[in-house]
Design a protein around this motif. Structure first.
Motif, PDB file in Angstrom:
ATOM      1  N   GLY A  17       0.818  -1.193   0.000  1.00 56.91           N
ATOM      2  CA  GLY A  17       0.000   0.000   0.000  1.00 56.91           C
ATOM      3  C   GLY A  17       0.854   1.246   0.000  1.00 56.91           C
ATOM      4  O   GLY A  17       2.058   1.190  -0.234  1.00 56.91           O
ATOM      5  N   MET A  18       0.204   2.367   0.281  1.00 56.74           N
ATOM      6  CA  MET A  18       0.897   3.651   0.301  1.00 56.74           C
ATOM      7  C   MET A  18       0.364   4.513   1.431  1.00 56.74           C
ATOM      8  O   MET A  18      -0.805   4.407   1.805  1.00 56.74           O
ATOM      9  N   LYS A  19       1.220   5.375   1.947  1.00 58.33           N
ATOM     10  CA  LYS A  19       0.776   6.375   2.911  1.00 58.33           C
ATOM     11  C   LYS A  19       1.035   7.749   2.311  1.00 58.33           C
ATOM     12  O   LYS A  19       1.788   7.900   1.354  1.00 58.33           O
ATOM     13  N   GLY A  20       0.354   8.745   2.882  1.00 54.97           N
ATOM     14  CA  GLY A  20       0.471  10.095   2.340  1.00 54.97           C
ATOM     15  C   GLY A  20      -0.277  10.271   1.041  1.00 54.97           C
ATOM     16  O   GLY A  20       0.124  11.057   0.179  1.00 54.97           O
ATOM     17  N   VAL A  21      -1.375   9.546   0.880  1.00 62.26           N
ATOM     18  CA  VAL A  21      -2.171   9.616  -0.349  1.00 62.26           C
ATOM     19  C   VAL A  21      -3.178  10.757  -0.222  1.00 62.26           C
ATOM     20  O   VAL A  21      -3.929  10.823   0.749  1.00 62.26           O
ATOM     21  N   LYS A  22      -3.193  11.637  -1.203  1.00 66.16           N
ATOM     22  CA  LYS A  22      -4.148  12.749  -1.205  1.00 66.16           C
ATOM     23  C   LYS A  22      -5.559  12.212  -1.437  1.00 66.16           C
ATOM     24  O   LYS A  22      -5.738  11.206  -2.123  1.00 66.16           O
ATOM     25  N   PRO A  23      -6.566  12.883  -0.877  1.00 65.91           N
ATOM     26  CA  PRO A  23      -7.957  12.419  -1.040  1.00 65.91           C
ATOM     27  C   PRO A  23      -8.349  12.152  -2.491  1.00 65.91           C
ATOM     28  O   PRO A  23      -9.049  11.183  -2.778  1.00 65.91           O
ATOM     29  N   ASP A  24      -7.912  12.994  -3.408  1.00 64.77           N
ATOM     30  CA  ASP A  24      -8.265  12.820  -4.831  1.00 64.77           C
ATOM     31  C   ASP A  24      -7.621  11.585  -5.463  1.00 64.77           C
ATOM     32  O   ASP A  24      -8.053  11.139  -6.526  1.00 64.77           O
ATOM     33  N   ASP A  25      -6.565  11.047  -4.830  1.00 67.91           N
ATOM     34  CA  ASP A  25      -5.851   9.911  -5.385  1.00 67.91           C
ATOM     35  C   ASP A  25      -6.225   8.568  -4.751  1.00 67.91           C
ATOM     36  O   ASP A  25      -5.705   7.533  -5.145  1.00 67.91           O
TER      37      ASP A  25
END
Length: 91
Positions: free
Chosen positions: A78-86
């Protein structure tokens, strides 16, 4: 979302997990998933790790890839620091 304070940007942490087996791996299956894990995530130039890192969809990768210490192995990424739009693009 996990902002620690009002001055922090709203970002998300997303992780996808797959259950890989419902019975013990054979020695060949164990070797196969271990090699596949290394090819996908084992180094900074591994295709999955590199693709996620360079995607710009988040700040960092989360998840440890293959976890085969228990009877049922899992693969997590997974990923962290993902912007809401992404969020949808990562999920």
């Amino acid at each position: 979302a996990y902002p620690a304070g009002a001055d922090q940007p709203e970002t998300h942490m997303l992780n996808v997990n797959w259950l890989l087996n419902d019975r013990p791996f054979t020695p060949l299956e164990d070797l196969t998933v271990s090699i596949l894990d290394h090819l996908l995530t084992g180094t900074t130039s591994s295709i999955l790790r590199k693709t996620l890192t360079e995607s710009g969809l988040g700040e960092a990768i989360t998840g440890g890839g293959l976890s085969d210490e228990l009877l049922q192995a899992t693969f997590s990424m997974g990923m962290k620091g993902v912007k809401p739009d992404d969020v949808q693009a990562v999920h």
